[in-house]
Structures are given as structure tokens and as C-alpha cells.
Design a protein around this motif. Structure first.
Motif, mmCIF file in Angstrom:
data_model
loop_
_atom_site.group_PDB
_atom_site.id
_atom_site.type_symbol
_atom_site.label_atom_id
_atom_site.label_comp_id
_atom_site.label_asym_id
_atom_site.label_seq_id
_atom_site.Cartn_x
_atom_site.Cartn_y
_atom_site.Cartn_z
ATOM 1 N N TYR A 179 0.599 -1.102 -0.025
ATOM 2 C CA TYR A 179 0.041 0.025 -0.082
ATOM 3 C C TYR A 179 0.687 1.206 0.091
ATOM 4 O O TYR A 179 0.537 2.084 -0.762
ATOM 5 C CB TYR A 179 -0.866 -0.200 1.183
ATOM 6 C CG TYR A 179 -1.711 1.396 1.395
ATOM 7 C CD1 TYR A 179 -2.837 1.454 0.351
ATOM 8 C CD2 TYR A 179 -1.305 2.386 2.359
ATOM 9 C CE1 TYR A 179 -3.701 2.557 0.675
ATOM 10 C CE2 TYR A 179 -2.087 3.583 2.510
ATOM 11 C CZ TYR A 179 -3.334 3.595 1.500
ATOM 12 O OH TYR A 179 -3.897 4.721 1.619
ATOM 13 N N ALA A 180 1.935 1.143 0.680
ATOM 14 C CA ALA A 180 2.841 2.431 0.956
ATOM 15 C C ALA A 180 3.690 2.671 -0.413
ATOM 16 O O ALA A 180 3.688 3.805 -0.969
ATOM 17 C CB ALA A 180 3.668 2.296 2.001
ATOM 18 N N LEU A 181 4.009 1.558 -1.121
ATOM 19 C CA LEU A 181 4.685 1.702 -2.214
ATOM 20 C C LEU A 181 3.825 1.998 -3.559
ATOM 21 O O LEU A 181 4.060 2.925 -4.307
ATOM 22 C CB LEU A 181 5.404 0.407 -2.708
ATOM 23 C CG LEU A 181 6.586 -0.269 -1.831
ATOM 24 C CD1 LEU A 181 6.958 -1.420 -2.338
ATOM 25 C CD2 LEU A 181 7.745 0.916 -1.983
ATOM 26 N N THR A 182 2.580 1.790 -3.418
ATOM 27 C CA THR A 182 1.523 2.232 -4.468
ATOM 28 C C THR A 182 1.033 3.827 -4.094
ATOM 29 O O THR A 182 1.129 4.494 -5.260
ATOM 30 C CB THR A 182 0.433 1.300 -4.466
ATOM 31 O OG1 THR A 182 0.776 0.042 -4.589
ATOM 32 C CG2 THR A 182 -0.731 1.582 -5.427
ATOM 33 N N ALA A 183 1.030 4.106 -2.988
ATOM 34 C CA ALA A 183 0.683 5.310 -2.589
ATOM 35 C C ALA A 183 1.933 6.448 -2.935
ATOM 36 O O ALA A 183 1.800 7.433 -3.565
ATOM 37 C CB ALA A 183 0.366 5.637 -1.229
ATOM 38 N N ALA A 186 3.886 5.760 -5.624
ATOM 39 C CA ALA A 186 3.892 5.902 -7.017
ATOM 40 C C ALA A 186 3.087 6.745 -7.378
ATOM 41 O O ALA A 186 3.092 7.533 -8.263
ATOM 42 C CB ALA A 186 3.784 4.595 -7.486
ATOM 43 N N VAL A 187 1.586 6.667 -6.887
ATOM 44 C CA VAL A 187 0.593 7.776 -7.278
ATOM 45 C C VAL A 187 0.899 9.050 -6.886
ATOM 46 O O VAL A 187 0.697 9.837 -7.761
ATOM 47 C CB VAL A 187 -0.607 7.194 -6.556
ATOM 48 C CG1 VAL A 187 -1.720 8.025 -6.795
ATOM 49 C CG2 VAL A 187 -1.103 5.853 -7.212
ATOM 50 N N ALA A 188 1.637 9.348 -5.933
ATOM 51 C CA ALA A 188 1.779 10.630 -5.455
ATOM 52 C C ALA A 188 2.835 11.111 -6.376
ATOM 53 O O ALA A 188 2.736 12.377 -6.720
ATOM 54 C CB ALA A 188 2.397 10.710 -3.881
ATOM 55 N N LEU A 189 4.036 10.474 -6.898
ATOM 56 C CA LEU A 189 5.024 10.874 -7.737
ATOM 57 C C LEU A 189 4.485 11.281 -9.108
ATOM 58 O O LEU A 189 4.691 12.133 -9.680
ATOM 59 C CB LEU A 189 6.236 9.996 -7.765
ATOM 60 C CG LEU A 189 7.097 10.031 -6.421
ATOM 61 C CD1 LEU A 189 8.376 8.767 -6.670
ATOM 62 C CD2 LEU A 189 7.833 11.218 -6.214
ATOM 63 N N VAL A 190 3.628 10.354 -9.572
ATOM 64 C CA VAL A 190 3.138 10.511 -11.078
ATOM 65 C C VAL A 190 2.040 11.770 -10.987
ATOM 66 O O VAL A 190 2.040 12.555 -11.781
ATOM 67 C CB VAL A 190 2.193 9.117 -11.248
ATOM 68 C CG1 VAL A 190 1.509 9.450 -12.581
ATOM 69 C CG2 VAL A 190 3.324 8.136 -11.561
ATOM 70 N N SER A 191 1.386 12.052 -9.894
ATOM 71 C CA SER A 191 0.525 13.171 -9.601
ATOM 72 C C SER A 191 1.236 14.199 -9.615
ATOM 73 O O SER A 191 0.840 15.353 -10.160
ATOM 74 C CB SER A 191 -0.582 12.749 -8.442
ATOM 75 O OG SER A 191 0.311 13.148 -7.280
ATOM 76 N N LEU A 192 2.434 14.320 -8.867
ATOM 77 C CA LEU A 192 3.134 15.551 -8.776
ATOM 78 C C LEU A 192 3.676 15.968 -10.431
ATOM 79 O O LEU A 192 3.882 17.069 -10.597
ATOM 80 C CB LEU A 192 4.094 15.398 -7.802
ATOM 81 C CG LEU A 192 3.886 15.425 -6.483
ATOM 82 C CD1 LEU A 192 5.348 15.309 -5.754
ATOM 83 C CD2 LEU A 192 3.504 17.100 -6.229
ATOM 84 N N ILE A 193 4.209 14.959 -10.939
ATOM 85 C CA ILE A 193 4.578 15.077 -12.350
ATOM 86 C C ILE A 193 3.681 15.681 -13.099
ATOM 87 O O ILE A 193 3.789 16.633 -14.067
ATOM 88 C CB ILE A 193 5.208 13.681 -12.944
ATOM 89 C CG1 ILE A 193 6.446 13.398 -12.254
ATOM 90 C CG2 ILE A 193 5.418 13.945 -14.438
ATOM 91 C CD1 ILE A 193 7.183 11.884 -12.537
ATOM 92 N N ILE A 194 2.475 15.242 -13.296
ATOM 93 C CA ILE A 194 1.211 15.454 -14.116
ATOM 94 C C ILE A 194 0.840 16.907 -13.705
ATOM 95 O O ILE A 194 0.963 17.965 -14.602
ATOM 96 C CB ILE A 194 -0.135 14.615 -13.841
ATOM 97 C CG1 ILE A 194 0.313 13.115 -14.494
ATOM 98 C CG2 ILE A 194 -1.266 15.380 -14.358
ATOM 99 C CD1 ILE A 194 -0.680 12.334 -14.243
ATOM 100 N N LEU A 195 1.092 17.448 -12.313
ATOM 101 C CA LEU A 195 0.528 18.563 -11.855
ATOM 102 C C LEU A 195 1.668 19.787 -12.466
ATOM 103 O O LEU A 195 1.260 20.836 -12.898
ATOM 104 C CB LEU A 195 0.612 18.616 -10.477
ATOM 105 C CG LEU A 195 -0.958 18.193 -9.878
ATOM 106 C CD1 LEU A 195 -0.975 18.153 -8.370
ATOM 107 C CD2 LEU A 195 -2.102 18.988 -10.398
ATOM 108 N N THR A 196 2.834 19.402 -12.365
ATOM 109 C CA THR A 196 4.087 20.222 -12.543
ATOM 110 C C THR A 196 4.299 20.391 -13.925
ATOM 111 O O THR A 196 4.837 21.455 -14.596
ATOM 112 C CB THR A 196 5.150 20.106 -11.706
ATOM 113 O OG1 THR A 196 5.551 18.595 -11.982
ATOM 114 C CG2 THR A 196 5.300 20.291 -10.308
#
Length: 97
Positions: free
Chosen positions: A55-59, A61-71
Motif C-alpha cells: 500500500y505504501a509503495l503504491t501510494a 508511486a501515485v503521489a509521484l505521478v500526480s506531482l509530475i502531471i501537476l507540474t
């Protein structure tokens, strides 16, 4: 995005709870959140520490991808290469007068 929402609402049990949270009584949102917490606790109880790690590893990865998409939203901006969105530096000119 709309397709993903329609698919989520069609999942038998989860979709019923989600539909009730969106369109149901005002306190149904709190029951939905409580159901998610209880399901998470049950998964931790049954699968233990490996579930928490996955769960922590998936969260992460999701956080990093969302940061990349937002920036990187400027990269996906529609329009031409006319430089309309490019700002020019403010200050003194370097040209000799």
C-alpha cells in the motif's frame, strides 16, 4: 475520467456504496468513509505487514505521478508555438544606448 467514474459506479458492492455516498442522504458520505477505514483495517488484519508495504509503495508511486502531471501541465497546454504564454524578463535592457 467520465468512463472511469461510470465503471466505478457499476462495481457491485463498491458501486452501491459510492452511489449512495454521492446521491444519497447527507450522512451517507461519513458511512462510506467509515466503510473504507474498516475495509482497510480488515485487510491489514488478514494480510499484515506485506499489505502495508505494498500500500505504501503504491501510494508513493501515485503521489509521484500526480506531482509530475501537476507540474508538467505547461507541456500539455493546447495551442501553437507563438510564445504567447512565455513571459519576458523584467529589468533593464542590455542594449547599448
Amino acid at each position: 475520467m467520465e468512463t472511469a467514474a461510470r465503471v466505478a459506479l457499476r462495481v457491485p458492492v463498491f458501486g452501491w456504496f459510492l452511489k449512495d455516498a454521492i446521491y444519497g442522504a447527507p450522512d451517507a458520505k461519513y458511512y462510506f468513509i467509515a466503510n473504507l477505514v474498516v475495509c482497510f483495517a480488515a485487510l491489514v488484519y488478514f494480510f499484515g505487514y506485506p499489505f502495508l508495504i505494498i500500500y505504501a509503495l503504491t501510494a508513493t508511486a501515485v503521489a509521484l505521478v500526480s506531482l509530475i502531471i501537476l507540474t508538467a501541465s505547461d507541456m500539455f497546454r493546447k495551442g501553437g508555438e507563438d510564445g504567447a504564454g512565455v513571459s519576458k524578463p523584467v529589468g533593464r535592457s542590455t542594449k547599448a544606448r
